[in-house]
Write an enzyme that holds these catalytic residues in place. Structure first.
Site, PDB file in Angstrom:
ATOM      1  N   ASP A 146      82.593  -7.104  85.899  1.00  0.00           N
ATOM      2  CA  ASP A 146      81.632  -8.132  85.539  1.00  0.00           C
ATOM      3  C   ASP A 146      81.443  -8.065  84.020  1.00  0.00           C
ATOM      4  O   ASP A 146      81.846  -7.085  83.382  1.00  0.00           O
ATOM      5  CB  ASP A 146      80.323  -7.854  86.282  1.00  0.00           C
ATOM      6  CG  ASP A 146      79.207  -8.794  85.884  1.00  0.00           C
ATOM      7  OD1 ASP A 146      79.441 -10.016  85.847  1.00  0.00           O
ATOM      8  OD2 ASP A 146      78.098  -8.301  85.612  1.00  0.00           O
TER       9      ASP A 146
ATOM     10  N   ASP B  27      78.245  -9.682  81.844  1.00  0.00           N
ATOM     11  CA  ASP B  27      76.843  -9.498  81.464  1.00  0.00           C
ATOM     12  C   ASP B  27      76.217  -8.372  82.276  1.00  0.00           C
ATOM     13  O   ASP B  27      76.231  -8.397  83.505  1.00  0.00           O
ATOM     14  CB  ASP B  27      76.058 -10.785  81.709  1.00  0.00           C
ATOM     15  CG  ASP B  27      76.595 -11.958  80.908  1.00  0.00           C
ATOM     16  OD1 ASP B  27      76.330 -12.015  79.702  1.00  0.00           O
ATOM     17  OD2 ASP B  27      77.299 -12.811  81.493  1.00  0.00           O
TER      18      ASP B  27
ATOM     19  N   ASP C 183      76.763  -4.830  87.770  1.00  0.00           N
ATOM     20  CA  ASP C 183      75.390  -4.310  87.765  1.00  0.00           C
ATOM     21  C   ASP C 183      74.490  -4.976  88.793  1.00  0.00           C
ATOM     22  O   ASP C 183      73.292  -4.669  88.835  1.00  0.00           O
ATOM     23  CB  ASP C 183      74.765  -4.475  86.375  1.00  0.00           C
ATOM     24  CG  ASP C 183      74.527  -5.939  86.013  1.00  0.00           C
ATOM     25  OD1 ASP C 183      75.472  -6.725  86.139  1.00  0.00           O
ATOM     26  OD2 ASP C 183      73.397  -6.283  85.629  1.00  0.00           O
TER      27      ASP C 183
END
Length: 238
Positions: free
Chosen positions: A13, A15, A184
């Protein structure tokens, strides 16, 4: 489900995983709200809206996440302003998390045959621009965004496409069990699950609290944990 180590494909990922883009995203949302004549929002509130792509971020900010009360022309105006503003300001305060570059270098050095890529719900052009700016692009054979496919994470289509491309580059079939998704949020974990891949959750990101809703197979407290987690027979965290 067992996992082959080291993995043949690692998909990250963006961000909250490779970069901290919170301030620039929040500033762009508030600039959009001001443009629309709406009250601005606290950074903590906007941060909770991040993760499902630009359109959903804007919809949540203007109070219409389900798309049932605001006309599409209004949403389009808001989204267009947001994207134009963010295009100019995406690097004002964004930075690469400490340890990311070192971790990626370590993975490449230790496992040179392992392919790496980016799969984010952020629009693809700013994603690629940001990775290029910070010298991240050299690690990845591909970088796909939320508008690269007809669906976004947690739909597995993007991850499946990357597995197919990686297999072509490797010259042999890479399976989902030889693939790790690193992110995250629960969205990243669910993307991995929906594909049959394994996952590493990042406790340092923008929405690590969401991992409680979809626990990853392994947990990284910092990017420096990534190399050891993909090494042979890493400890199970969950």
């Amino acid at each position: 489900m067992s996992l082959a180590f080291p993995p043949r494909l690692i998909v990250f990922d963006l961000d909250g995983t490779l970069i901290d883009s919170r301030v620039d995203l929040c500033n762009s949302v508030n600039a959009t709200l001001a443009h629309l004549g709406k009250p601005t929002l606290p950074e903590a509130v906007i941060s909770g809206y991040i993760g499902d792509g630009a359109s959903m971020l804007v919809r949540r900010a203007i109070g219409d996440p389900e798309g049932d009360s605001t006309d599409e022309q209004y949403v389009t105006e808001a989204l267009t302003f947001f994207l134009n503003y963010y295009r100019v300001h995406k690097l004002d305060y964004t930075y690469v998390y400490p340890g990311v570059l070192e971790a990626l270098e370590a993975i490449r050095t230790t496992h040179p045959e392992t392919l790496m890529a980016v799969l984010t719900n952020k629009p693809v052009h700013p994603s690629r621009d940001i990775c290029a700016h910070f010298g991240l692009s050299r690690f990845f054979f591909q970088n796909y965004g939320g508008n690269s496919f007809h669906t976004k994470k947690p739909d597995p289509h993007g991850l499946e496409a990357l597995i197919k491309e990686a297999s072509a580059l490797a010259g042999s079939t890479i399976t989902p069990t030889e693939t790790i998704m690193v992110g995250d949020t629960d969205i990243d974990v669910l993307t991995a699950r929906n594909c049959g891949a394994r996952s590493i959750g990042c406790a340092f990101g923008l929405k690590p609290h969401s991992l409680a809703d979809a626990p990853p197979d392994h947990l990284a407290n910092s990017p420096t944990d990534w190399p050891s987690l993909i090494a042979a027979n890493p400890p199970q965290i969950f």
